[in-house]
Enzyme design. Structure first.
Site, PDB file in Angstrom:
ATOM      1  N   ASN A 161      -3.268   4.566  -2.531  1.00 45.28           N
ATOM      2  CA  ASN A 161      -3.854   3.395  -3.176  1.00 45.28           C
ATOM      3  C   ASN A 161      -2.923   2.214  -2.989  1.00 45.28           C
ATOM      4  OD1 ASN A 161      -5.632   1.873  -4.670  1.00 45.28           O
ATOM      5  ND2 ASN A 161      -5.129   2.784  -6.653  1.00 45.28           N
ATOM      6  N   HIS A 175       0.867  -1.179   0.000  1.00 43.21           N
ATOM      7  CA  HIS A 175       0.000   0.000   0.000  1.00 43.21           C
ATOM      8  C   HIS A 175       0.900   1.225   0.000  1.00 43.21           C
ATOM      9  CE1 HIS A 175      -3.829   2.140   0.688  1.00 43.21           C
ATOM     10  NE2 HIS A 175      -3.028   3.035   1.224  1.00 43.21           N
ATOM     11  N   CYS A 176       0.729   2.082  -0.994  1.00 46.28           N
ATOM     12  CA  CYS A 176       1.613   3.230  -1.170  1.00 46.28           C
ATOM     13  C   CYS A 176       0.918   4.511  -0.718  1.00 46.28           C
ATOM     14  CB  CYS A 176       2.034   3.352  -2.636  1.00 46.28           C
ATOM     15  SG  CYS A 176       3.176   4.718  -2.949  1.00 46.28           S
ATOM     16  N   GLY A 177       1.478   5.155   0.310  1.00 46.87           N
ATOM     17  CA  GLY A 177       0.915   6.397   0.805  1.00 46.87           C
ATOM     18  C   GLY A 177       1.008   7.534  -0.195  1.00 46.87           C
TER      19      GLY A 177
END
Length: 310
Positions: A162, A156-158
């Site tokens: 998303n 999960h990429c801040g």
């Protein structure tokens, strides 16, 4: 009482939105420093300065378009969720969809039971999510921030608010690639101004433009170093056909052959597709989408004669 970190998931989702605004702000400051403050005025000087400015601004805008295109694709594309009541397909339903099957790299056989329970797939990569309370395909993982299982989840990429999964991993890699190129180009373009500041030379810029140039140079340099590290890591992971999650868990499987490693060429095709002319843009050909289930994140070719005991 045990501390439950997942109660902060809502805050993490909000943090992702803040990071999107920060990224767009960085793009805006960089654009102002490069185009408005420095290279824009060079267009009207004539001679060699104008030629240099035209060439640089063309390349800068080309990379900027690719950065924004790939970034928007990662942010807006659903990474791939597990459909409600998903079940593995019967063997006779699979057909010969994946071109890699014809090359001797077959899909792992799953069986024909459509009313499966978790224990039915203990020898395969079919999992069962206790939080979603249903089966999940191979390489899918539950994201506590998104609160669902993501197909071929990488992380999960801040920065994009998303998950990075089967349907947007290619876009994520291209985003890293074009961002790194753009940041290096910006640093090279502003290096002269940055050096003049510290050499006490006279700089033909207003205080506001000078501040924007300084901030743009420092931030782009810092992010270029960081993005390079991530880019190298993910290039290595794609070459081995592993996700970040799978790489972090590999120590638990020391000595075992990775079932999905088909060689670097086929590994890259599972992420970028077989149409190499489309490798540098965040789209797939219709033929690849139709024939390669791996691009959708449900089924993945395995090594020939793979033995889970070795």
């Amino acid at each position: 009482m045990a501390w439950n970190v997942f109660k902060f998931c809502t805050a993490l989702r909000a943090f992702g939105s803040i990071m999107i605004v920060f990224f767009l702000g960085l793009v805006g400051v960089t654009y102002y420093a490069v185009v408005v403050a420095y290279y824009g005025p060079h267009l009207f000087r004539g001679g060699f300065d104008t030629l240099i400015a035209v060439a640089f601004l063309f390349l800068f805008h080309l990379l900027l378009v690719m950065v924004l295109w790939t970034y928007a694709t990662v942010v807006l594309t659903d990474p791939g969720g597990v459909p409600l009541n998903w079940r593995p397909l019967r063997e006779e339903e699979k057909g010969d969809a994946d071109p890699l099957v014809g090359l001797g790299y077959g899909i792992a056989k799953i069986g024909t039971n459509q009313s499966a329970v978790p224990g039915d797939f203990k020898n395969l990569d079919i999992g069962f999510c206790l939080k979603c309370n249903r089966l999940k395909p191979p390489r899918a993982h539950h994201c506590s921030i998104c609160n669902r299982c993501i197909l071929k989840m990488d992380h999960h990429c801040g920065w994009v608010a998303n998950c990075v999964g089967a349907l947007n991993y290619k876009s994520f890699l291209l985003f890293l690639f074009y961002t790194f190129l753009a940041e290096i180009l910006v640093c090279l373009a502003l290096l002269r101004v940055f050096m003049e500041i510290f050499n006490d030379d006279e700089v033909d810029l207003t205080p506001g433009k000078l501040a924007a140039t300084f901030i743009a140079f420092v931030l782009n340099l810092a992010f270029a170093v960081s993005v390079l590290g991530f880019l190298i890591m993910h290039i290595t992971l794609v070459g081995a056909n592993r996700t970040t999650i799978e790489f972090q868990a590999k120590d638990k499987k020391t000595g075992l052959t990775w079932r999905y490693d088909l060689g670097w060429k086929k590994n890259y095709e599972q992420v970028f597709g077989t149409e190499k002319k489309l490798w540098l843009i965040p789209v797939y050909s219709k033929d690849d989408i139709r024939r390669m289930p791996a691009l959708q994140g449900f089924e993945f070719p395995t090594r020939p004669n793979w033995d889970p005991q070795h």
